[in-house]
Design a protein around this motif. Structure first.
Motif, PDB file in Angstrom:
ATOM      1  N   ARG A  38       1.464  -1.071  -0.027  1.00 12.70           N
ATOM      2  CA  ARG A  38       0.441   0.278   0.011  1.00 12.70           C
ATOM      3  C   ARG A  38       1.163   0.813  -0.501  1.00 12.70           C
ATOM      4  O   ARG A  38       0.353   1.857  -0.716  1.00 12.70           O
ATOM      5  CB  ARG A  38      -0.777  -0.235   0.963  1.00 12.70           C
ATOM      6  CG  ARG A  38      -2.278  -1.080   1.369  1.00 12.70           C
ATOM      7  CD  ARG A  38      -3.225  -0.448   2.365  1.00 12.70           C
ATOM      8  NE  ARG A  38      -4.025  -1.492   2.004  1.00 12.70           N
ATOM      9  CZ  ARG A  38      -5.042  -1.813   3.255  1.00 12.70           C
ATOM     10  NH1 ARG A  38      -5.182  -1.131   3.931  1.00 12.70           N
ATOM     11  NH2 ARG A  38      -5.823  -2.849   2.599  1.00 12.70           N
ATOM     12  N   GLN A  39       1.908   1.246   0.965  1.00 16.65           N
ATOM     13  CA  GLN A  39       2.850   2.410   1.167  1.00 16.65           C
ATOM     14  C   GLN A  39       3.408   2.430  -0.779  1.00 16.65           C
ATOM     15  O   GLN A  39       3.397   3.581  -0.813  1.00 16.65           O
ATOM     16  CB  GLN A  39       3.594   2.021   2.170  1.00 16.65           C
ATOM     17  CG  GLN A  39       4.430   3.387   2.489  1.00 16.65           C
ATOM     18  CD  GLN A  39       3.853   4.803   2.441  1.00 16.65           C
ATOM     19  OE1 GLN A  39       2.974   4.313   3.399  1.00 16.65           O
ATOM     20  NE2 GLN A  39       3.954   5.982   1.608  1.00 16.65           N
ATOM     21  N   LEU A  40       4.303   1.757  -0.761  1.00 16.39           N
ATOM     22  CA  LEU A  40       4.710   2.151  -1.958  1.00 16.39           C
ATOM     23  C   LEU A  40       3.710   2.435  -3.815  1.00 16.39           C
ATOM     24  O   LEU A  40       3.811   3.179  -4.162  1.00 16.39           O
ATOM     25  CB  LEU A  40       5.024  -0.038  -2.679  1.00 16.39           C
ATOM     26  CG  LEU A  40       6.942  -0.174  -2.181  1.00 16.39           C
ATOM     27  CD1 LEU A  40       6.868  -1.435  -1.758  1.00 16.39           C
ATOM     28  CD2 LEU A  40       7.899   0.400  -2.306  1.00 16.39           C
ATOM     29  N   ALA A  41       2.551   1.657  -3.360  1.00 20.11           N
ATOM     30  CA  ALA A  41       1.230   1.526  -4.371  1.00 20.11           C
ATOM     31  C   ALA A  41       1.321   3.777  -4.050  1.00 20.11           C
ATOM     32  O   ALA A  41       1.169   4.143  -5.084  1.00 20.11           O
ATOM     33  CB  ALA A  41       0.022   0.481  -3.989  1.00 20.11           C
ATOM     34  N   LEU A  42       0.626   4.060  -2.509  1.00 23.33           N
ATOM     35  CA  LEU A  42       0.961   5.416  -2.433  1.00 23.33           C
ATOM     36  C   LEU A  42       1.643   6.797  -3.492  1.00 23.33           C
ATOM     37  O   LEU A  42       0.948   7.699  -3.545  1.00 23.33           O
ATOM     38  CB  LEU A  42       0.855   5.932  -1.204  1.00 23.33           C
ATOM     39  CG  LEU A  42       0.339   6.947  -0.351  1.00 23.33           C
ATOM     40  CD1 LEU A  42      -1.197   7.574  -1.081  1.00 23.33           C
ATOM     41  CD2 LEU A  42       0.034   7.018   0.795  1.00 23.33           C
ATOM     42  N   GLY A  43       3.540   5.773  -2.922  1.00 21.88           N
ATOM     43  CA  GLY A  43       3.846   6.791  -3.418  1.00 21.88           C
ATOM     44  C   GLY A  43       3.968   7.011  -4.954  1.00 21.88           C
ATOM     45  O   GLY A  43       3.752   7.826  -5.561  1.00 21.88           O
ATOM     46  N   ARG A  44       3.676   5.625  -5.754  1.00 25.85           N
ATOM     47  CA  ARG A  44       3.367   5.575  -7.426  1.00 25.85           C
ATOM     48  C   ARG A  44       2.247   6.670  -7.741  1.00 25.85           C
ATOM     49  O   ARG A  44       2.638   7.125  -8.903  1.00 25.85           O
ATOM     50  CB  ARG A  44       3.189   4.156  -7.565  1.00 25.85           C
ATOM     51  CG  ARG A  44       4.647   3.594  -7.210  1.00 25.85           C
ATOM     52  CD  ARG A  44       4.463   2.219  -8.553  1.00 25.85           C
ATOM     53  NE  ARG A  44       3.248   1.294  -7.885  1.00 25.85           N
ATOM     54  CZ  ARG A  44       2.843   0.085  -7.122  1.00 25.85           C
ATOM     55  NH1 ARG A  44       4.407   0.202  -6.859  1.00 25.85           N
ATOM     56  NH2 ARG A  44       2.201  -0.590  -6.687  1.00 25.85           N
ATOM     57  N   PHE A  45       1.300   6.428  -7.203  1.00 26.57           N
ATOM     58  CA  PHE A  45       0.066   7.669  -6.799  1.00 26.57           C
ATOM     59  C   PHE A  45       0.447   8.726  -7.076  1.00 26.57           C
ATOM     60  O   PHE A  45       0.442  10.175  -8.196  1.00 26.57           O
ATOM     61  CB  PHE A  45      -0.641   7.289  -5.913  1.00 26.57           C
ATOM     62  CG  PHE A  45      -2.043   8.065  -5.971  1.00 26.57           C
ATOM     63  CD1 PHE A  45      -3.209   8.235  -6.865  1.00 26.57           C
ATOM     64  CD2 PHE A  45      -2.642   9.127  -5.837  1.00 26.57           C
ATOM     65  CE1 PHE A  45      -3.844   8.871  -7.031  1.00 26.57           C
ATOM     66  CE2 PHE A  45      -3.215  10.118  -5.279  1.00 26.57           C
ATOM     67  CZ  PHE A  45      -3.871   9.956  -6.432  1.00 26.57           C
ATOM     68  N   ARG A  46       1.516   9.224  -5.643  1.00 26.85           N
ATOM     69  CA  ARG A  46       1.576  10.387  -5.163  1.00 26.85           C
ATOM     70  C   ARG A  46       2.437  10.839  -6.789  1.00 26.85           C
ATOM     71  O   ARG A  46       2.365  12.278  -7.027  1.00 26.85           O
ATOM     72  CB  ARG A  46       2.056  10.578  -4.085  1.00 26.85           C
ATOM     73  CG  ARG A  46       1.035  10.386  -3.170  1.00 26.85           C
ATOM     74  CD  ARG A  46       1.342  10.971  -1.580  1.00 26.85           C
ATOM     75  NE  ARG A  46       0.598  10.491  -0.743  1.00 26.85           N
ATOM     76  CZ  ARG A  46       1.499  10.496   0.917  1.00 26.85           C
ATOM     77  NH1 ARG A  46       2.441  10.113   0.983  1.00 26.85           N
ATOM     78  NH2 ARG A  46       0.074  10.653   1.708  1.00 26.85           N
ATOM     79  N   SER A  47       3.075  10.182  -7.212  1.00 29.88           N
ATOM     80  CA  SER A  47       4.309  10.826  -8.589  1.00 29.88           C
ATOM     81  C   SER A  47       3.589  10.698  -9.185  1.00 29.88           C
ATOM     82  O   SER A  47       3.828  12.157 -10.435  1.00 29.88           O
ATOM     83  CB  SER A  47       5.438   9.267  -7.943  1.00 29.88           C
ATOM     84  OG  SER A  47       6.067  10.114  -9.333  1.00 29.88           O
ATOM     85  N   VAL A  48       2.505  10.319  -9.855  1.00 31.94           N
ATOM     86  CA  VAL A  48       1.868  10.426 -11.294  1.00 31.94           C
ATOM     87  C   VAL A  48       0.619  11.317 -11.138  1.00 31.94           C
ATOM     88  O   VAL A  48       0.976  12.805 -12.046  1.00 31.94           O
ATOM     89  CB  VAL A  48       0.706   8.876 -10.913  1.00 31.94           C
ATOM     90  CG1 VAL A  48       0.071   9.393 -12.868  1.00 31.94           C
ATOM     91  CG2 VAL A  48       1.975   7.829 -11.651  1.00 31.94           C
ATOM     92  N   ARG A  49       0.474  11.199 -10.218  1.00 28.55           N
ATOM     93  CA  ARG A  49      -0.579  12.868  -9.749  1.00 28.55           C
ATOM     94  C   ARG A  49       0.054  14.210  -9.812  1.00 28.55           C
ATOM     95  O   ARG A  49      -0.261  15.552 -10.460  1.00 28.55           O
ATOM     96  CB  ARG A  49      -1.094  12.878  -8.384  1.00 28.55           C
ATOM     97  CG  ARG A  49      -1.992  13.608  -7.893  1.00 28.55           C
ATOM     98  CD  ARG A  49      -2.317  14.048  -6.627  1.00 28.55           C
ATOM     99  NE  ARG A  49      -4.258  14.717  -6.391  1.00 28.55           N
ATOM    100  CZ  ARG A  49      -3.126  15.690  -5.679  1.00 28.55           C
ATOM    101  NH1 ARG A  49      -1.886  16.990  -5.595  1.00 28.55           N
ATOM    102  NH2 ARG A  49      -4.336  17.057  -6.021  1.00 28.55           N
ATOM    103  N   SER A  50       1.463  14.258  -9.223  1.00 27.00           N
ATOM    104  CA  SER A  50       2.544  15.538  -9.634  1.00 27.00           C
ATOM    105  C   SER A  50       2.546  15.860 -11.027  1.00 27.00           C
ATOM    106  O   SER A  50       2.698  16.817 -11.264  1.00 27.00           O
ATOM    107  CB  SER A  50       3.283  15.409  -8.929  1.00 27.00           C
ATOM    108  OG  SER A  50       4.708  14.517  -9.088  1.00 27.00           O
ATOM    109  N   GLU A  51       3.117  14.488 -11.552  1.00 31.78           N
ATOM    110  CA  GLU A  51       3.189  14.830 -12.918  1.00 31.78           C
ATOM    111  C   GLU A  51       2.029  15.560 -13.950  1.00 31.78           C
ATOM    112  O   GLU A  51       1.475  16.754 -14.676  1.00 31.78           O
ATOM    113  CB  GLU A  51       3.582  12.894 -13.563  1.00 31.78           C
ATOM    114  CG  GLU A  51       4.961  12.988 -13.894  1.00 31.78           C
ATOM    115  CD  GLU A  51       5.968  11.721 -13.909  1.00 31.78           C
ATOM    116  OE1 GLU A  51       4.871  11.495 -14.989  1.00 31.78           O
ATOM    117  OE2 GLU A  51       6.641  11.340 -13.416  1.00 31.78           O
TER     118      GLU A  51
END
Length: 72
Positions: A38-51
């Motif tokens: 979940r933490q790794l998925a959240l990190g990926r989500f935040r990364s994509v969201r910022s782009e």
């Protein structure tokens, strides 16, 4: 392939993990793996969201309501 990972956690976190595992009737390792996923998925989500966020804002999507209006 499976890898073993050793981590140090404090006593309070150990108690919480043990309680969560007992309540869920699951091994502590399962709880930790799920939390890590979940933490790794959240990190990926935040990364994509910022782009994507600047591109969405350029198109006038500033809120969730803007998105819902566009797809409804």
């Amino acid at each position: 392939m499976s890898t073993t990972l050793s981590i140090r956690i404090d006593d309070e976190l150990e108690r919480e993990l043990t309680q969560a595992a007992l309540a869920a009737h699951r091994p502590k390792g399962d709880i930790v793996r799920e939390a890590l996923r979940r933490q790794l998925a959240l990190g990926r989500f935040r990364s994509v969201r910022s782009e994507v966020l600047p591109l969405a804002e350029q198109q006038g999507f500033l809120t969730d309501e803007d998105v819902f209006k566009a797809i409804s």
